[in-house]
Enzyme design. Structure first.
Site, PDB file in Angstrom:
ATOM      1  N   VAL A 147     -26.383   1.419  -0.694  1.00 55.53           N
ATOM      2  CA  VAL A 147     -26.648   0.924  -2.051  1.00 55.53           C
ATOM      3  C   VAL A 147     -25.942   1.805  -3.074  1.00 55.53           C
ATOM      4  O   VAL A 147     -26.542   2.377  -3.977  1.00 55.53           O
ATOM      5  CB  VAL A 147     -28.169   0.791  -2.330  1.00 55.53           C
ATOM      6  CG1 VAL A 147     -28.689  -0.505  -1.728  1.00 55.53           C
ATOM      7  CG2 VAL A 147     -28.960   1.963  -1.762  1.00 55.53           C
ATOM      8  N   LYS A 187       0.863  -1.176   0.000  1.00 49.20           N
ATOM      9  CA  LYS A 187       0.000   0.000   0.000  1.00 49.20           C
ATOM     10  C   LYS A 187       0.901   1.226   0.000  1.00 49.20           C
ATOM     11  O   LYS A 187       2.054   1.159   0.452  1.00 49.20           O
ATOM     12  CB  LYS A 187      -0.854   0.003   1.283  1.00 49.20           C
ATOM     13  CG  LYS A 187      -2.142   0.750   1.151  1.00 49.20           C
ATOM     14  CD  LYS A 187      -3.243  -0.107   0.549  1.00 49.20           C
ATOM     15  CE  LYS A 187      -4.533   0.679   0.414  1.00 49.20           C
ATOM     16  NZ  LYS A 187      -5.635  -0.129  -0.120  1.00 49.20           N
TER      17      LYS A 187
HETATM   18  P1  NAD Z   1     -19.949   3.673  -2.442  1.00 49.61           P
HETATM   19  O1  NAD Z   1     -19.455   4.925  -1.806  1.00 49.61           O
HETATM   20  O2  NAD Z   1     -20.276   3.696  -3.905  1.00 49.61           O
HETATM   21  O3  NAD Z   1     -21.277   3.167  -1.688  1.00 49.61           O
HETATM   22  C1  NAD Z   1     -21.424   3.201  -0.302  1.00 49.61           C
HETATM   23  C2  NAD Z   1     -22.855   3.666  -0.021  1.00 49.61           C
HETATM   24  O4  NAD Z   1     -23.071   3.586   1.389  1.00 49.61           O
HETATM   25  C3  NAD Z   1     -23.095   5.115  -0.430  1.00 49.61           C
HETATM   26  O5  NAD Z   1     -24.244   5.204  -1.249  1.00 49.61           O
HETATM   27  C4  NAD Z   1     -23.290   5.837   0.917  1.00 49.61           C
HETATM   28  O6  NAD Z   1     -24.203   6.913   0.819  1.00 49.61           O
HETATM   29  C5  NAD Z   1     -23.826   4.720   1.781  1.00 49.61           C
HETATM   30  N1  NAD Z   1     -23.649   4.939   3.220  1.00 49.61           N
HETATM   31  C6  NAD Z   1     -22.590   5.474   3.874  1.00 49.61           C
HETATM   32  N2  NAD Z   1     -22.817   5.494   5.201  1.00 49.61           N
HETATM   33  C7  NAD Z   1     -24.038   4.937   5.395  1.00 49.61           C
HETATM   34  C8  NAD Z   1     -24.825   4.679   6.541  1.00 49.61           C
HETATM   35  N3  NAD Z   1     -24.441   5.014   7.769  1.00 49.61           N
HETATM   36  N4  NAD Z   1     -26.021   4.092   6.368  1.00 49.61           N
HETATM   37  C9  NAD Z   1     -26.468   3.759   5.127  1.00 49.61           C
HETATM   38  N5  NAD Z   1     -25.759   3.994   4.009  1.00 49.61           N
HETATM   39  C10 NAD Z   1     -24.567   4.581   4.138  1.00 49.61           C
HETATM   40  O7  NAD Z   1     -18.873   2.565  -2.096  1.00 49.61           O
HETATM   41  P2  NAD Z   1     -18.733   1.127  -2.776  1.00 49.61           P
HETATM   42  O8  NAD Z   1     -17.681   1.195  -3.806  1.00 49.61           O
HETATM   43  O9  NAD Z   1     -20.067   0.620  -3.110  1.00 49.61           O
HETATM   44  O10 NAD Z   1     -18.132   0.288  -1.561  1.00 49.61           O
HETATM   45  C11 NAD Z   1     -18.958  -0.113  -0.480  1.00 49.61           C
HETATM   46  C12 NAD Z   1     -18.105  -0.768   0.598  1.00 49.61           C
HETATM   47  O11 NAD Z   1     -17.450  -1.920   0.042  1.00 49.61           O
HETATM   48  C13 NAD Z   1     -17.005   0.124   1.169  1.00 49.61           C
HETATM   49  O12 NAD Z   1     -16.816  -0.198   2.525  1.00 49.61           O
HETATM   50  C14 NAD Z   1     -15.772  -0.313   0.375  1.00 49.61           C
HETATM   51  O13 NAD Z   1     -14.585  -0.075   1.102  1.00 49.61           O
HETATM   52  C15 NAD Z   1     -16.044  -1.790   0.209  1.00 49.61           C
HETATM   53  N6  NAD Z   1     -15.376  -2.381  -0.962  1.00 49.61           N
HETATM   54  C16 NAD Z   1     -15.622  -1.891  -2.195  1.00 49.61           C
HETATM   55  C17 NAD Z   1     -15.005  -2.458  -3.304  1.00 49.61           C
HETATM   56  C18 NAD Z   1     -15.263  -1.964  -4.714  1.00 49.61           C
HETATM   57  O14 NAD Z   1     -14.896  -2.645  -5.679  1.00 49.61           O
HETATM   58  N7  NAD Z   1     -15.905  -0.811  -4.869  1.00 49.61           N
HETATM   59  C19 NAD Z   1     -14.121  -3.547  -3.137  1.00 49.61           C
HETATM   60  C20 NAD Z   1     -13.906  -4.059  -1.848  1.00 49.61           C
HETATM   61  C21 NAD Z   1     -14.538  -3.452  -0.761  1.00 49.61           C
END
Ligand code: NAD
Length: 360
Positions: free
Chosen positions: A186, A80
């Site tokens: 979502v 990282k």
């Molecule tokens: P994103 O930001 O597109 O979606 C997260 C959603 O959660 C947002 O719509 C946000 O408004 C909502 N949110 C935040 N706090 C909240 C709460 N207290 N209650 C309800 N909703 C809430 O992110 P993403 O890319 O969809 O990733 C989601 C999770 O998965 C993150 O923790 C990320 O680290 C993890 N992740 C993502 C990936 C990837 O490929 N994008 C890979 C591994 C892990």
């Protein structure tokens, strides 16, 4: 600042401090372990309050990448990078090029990718100075669209596969029709996961802090909208955390009625030892986050290796099923919580890297 005696130092192979006064770059690259291959992990830019915070983050995150890639059977190690600074104020092309040169100086032991505070355009600037950058080439994603740098469709697909595995193990069925699932968050991953679930016949309850995200699920997927507080105590089969970390804690575990937890969010357990065990004691099957959300890193790895065969990628993502089944059954036979077994399986895979997935 301590390095070798730092609480998060875990025999990291390399920790490199870089500075470039002309551009203002201050950065740390940590390579945790390269037994399975070069260390791939994102480059985060964050206004850390002090150097110690940056050090802690880079040591922990790089170690986490070793475990995640090993569990996904990728030919990758864990690394990282962190840039100390505010991405909105201090990110300049000169600083990104200086970061590119710092990455180049590690001669391929570390390969960078997108993370908080950096984006695909930023990575493309770094790539002017180094070839050790992943996730910048356009490709056809699992949803058929041409994009670069967005692994969310692959992550969502892997979480869907893993959720089915957990349901099969805990509830004894492969049929998701009528299964009740609560999805928290979502966004990129959560919405796509909800779509997979809807197509498989599941009933959905969703929450998000943004109304438009919730409305999209209600209108397109027939989901029921609930408040951020209500999501935990619903009488559902599965809780899928897809928002933020530390969401499994004393307050939320007490409310949970779901028998399975399977979602994308990173670092879901507020305290690994306490809350992993609390879930096990309550009879809730927890699919460890870094085991179930590895679709994205698998996707980035395939792109980096120039393997653009979507069937091979799909198959590799689907291997999350076997990994989770091994974790679940060992958790039962060894009477340990699933996150402890996941760590043990990962350690076996990077200490003895024989089982690298052939397709990758
Ligand atoms: P994103 O930001 O597109 O979606 C997260 C959603 O959660 C947002 O719509 C946000 O408004 C909502 N949110 C935040 N706090 C909240 C709460 N207290 N209650 C309800 N909703 C809430 O992110 P993403 O890319 O969809 O990733 C989601 C999770 O998965 C993150 O923790 C990320 O680290 C993890 N992740 C993502 C990936 C990837 O490929 N994008 C890979 C591994 C892990």
């Amino acid at each position: 600042m301590n390095v070798f005696s730092h609480p998060d130092f875990d025999d990291h192979e390399k920790v490199l401090f870089g500075s470039d006064p002309a551009s203002g770059l201050k950065a740390i690259i940590a390579v945790h372990n390269t037994n399975r291959g070069p260390a791939l992990g994102g480059c985060r830019m964050w206004p850390y309050n002090n150097d110690n915070e940056a050090m802690r983050d880079v040591l922990r995150l790089s170690r986490g990448m070793t475990y995640k890639s090993a569990l996904a059977n990728l030919p990758l190690g864990g690394g990282k990078a962190v840039i100390i600074g505010n991405p909105r104020e201090q990110k300049t092309p000169e600083l990104l090029r200086a970061m590119g040169r710092l990455i180049e100086s590690v001669s391929g032991h570390y390969i960078t990718a997108e993370d908080s505070g950096t984006s695909v355009p930023d990575l493309k600037i770094m790539a002017e100075e180094t070839s050790y950058v992943a996730g910048i080439h356009e490709k056809h994603c699992l949803d058929g669209q041409l994009r670069s740098g967005d692994p969310s469709p692959s992550t969502a697909y892997g979480v869907f596969v893993g959720l089915k595995s957990a349901v099969q193990y805990r509830l004894g069925t492969n049929d998701l029709s009528g299964l009740k699932v609560a999805v928290q968050g979502v966004g990129n991953v959560g919405f796509r996961l909800a779509k997979h679930l809807k197509e498989a016949g599941a009933e959905l309850w969703v929450t998000d802090i943004y109304d438009d995200m919730v409305k999209r699920c209600v209108n397109e997927l027939g989901a029921t909208a609930v408040s951020s507080d209500e999501i935990f105590g619903l009488d559902v089969d599965v809780f899928a955390p897809c928002a933020m970390g530390s969401i499994l804690n004393n307050h939320t575990i007490e409310q949970l009625k779901a028998k399975v937890i399977a979602g994308a969010a990173n670092n879901q357990l507020e305290n690994d030892a306490i809350h992993g065990e609390a879930l096990r004691n309550k009879g809730i099957l927890y699919a460890p986050d870094y085991a179930i959300n590895s679709g994205g890193i698998i996707d980035v790895c395939y792109e980096r290796l120039g393997n653009d065969d979507p069937d091979a990628l799909n198959q590799h993502i689907e291997s999350v099923h076997d990994t989770l089944m091994e974790i679940f059954s060992r958790s039962d036979s060894e009477q340990q919580s699933t996150h402890i077994i996941a760590d043990a399986v990962a350690r076996e895979r990077f200490a003895n890297p024989r089982n690298i997935h052939q397709a990758a």
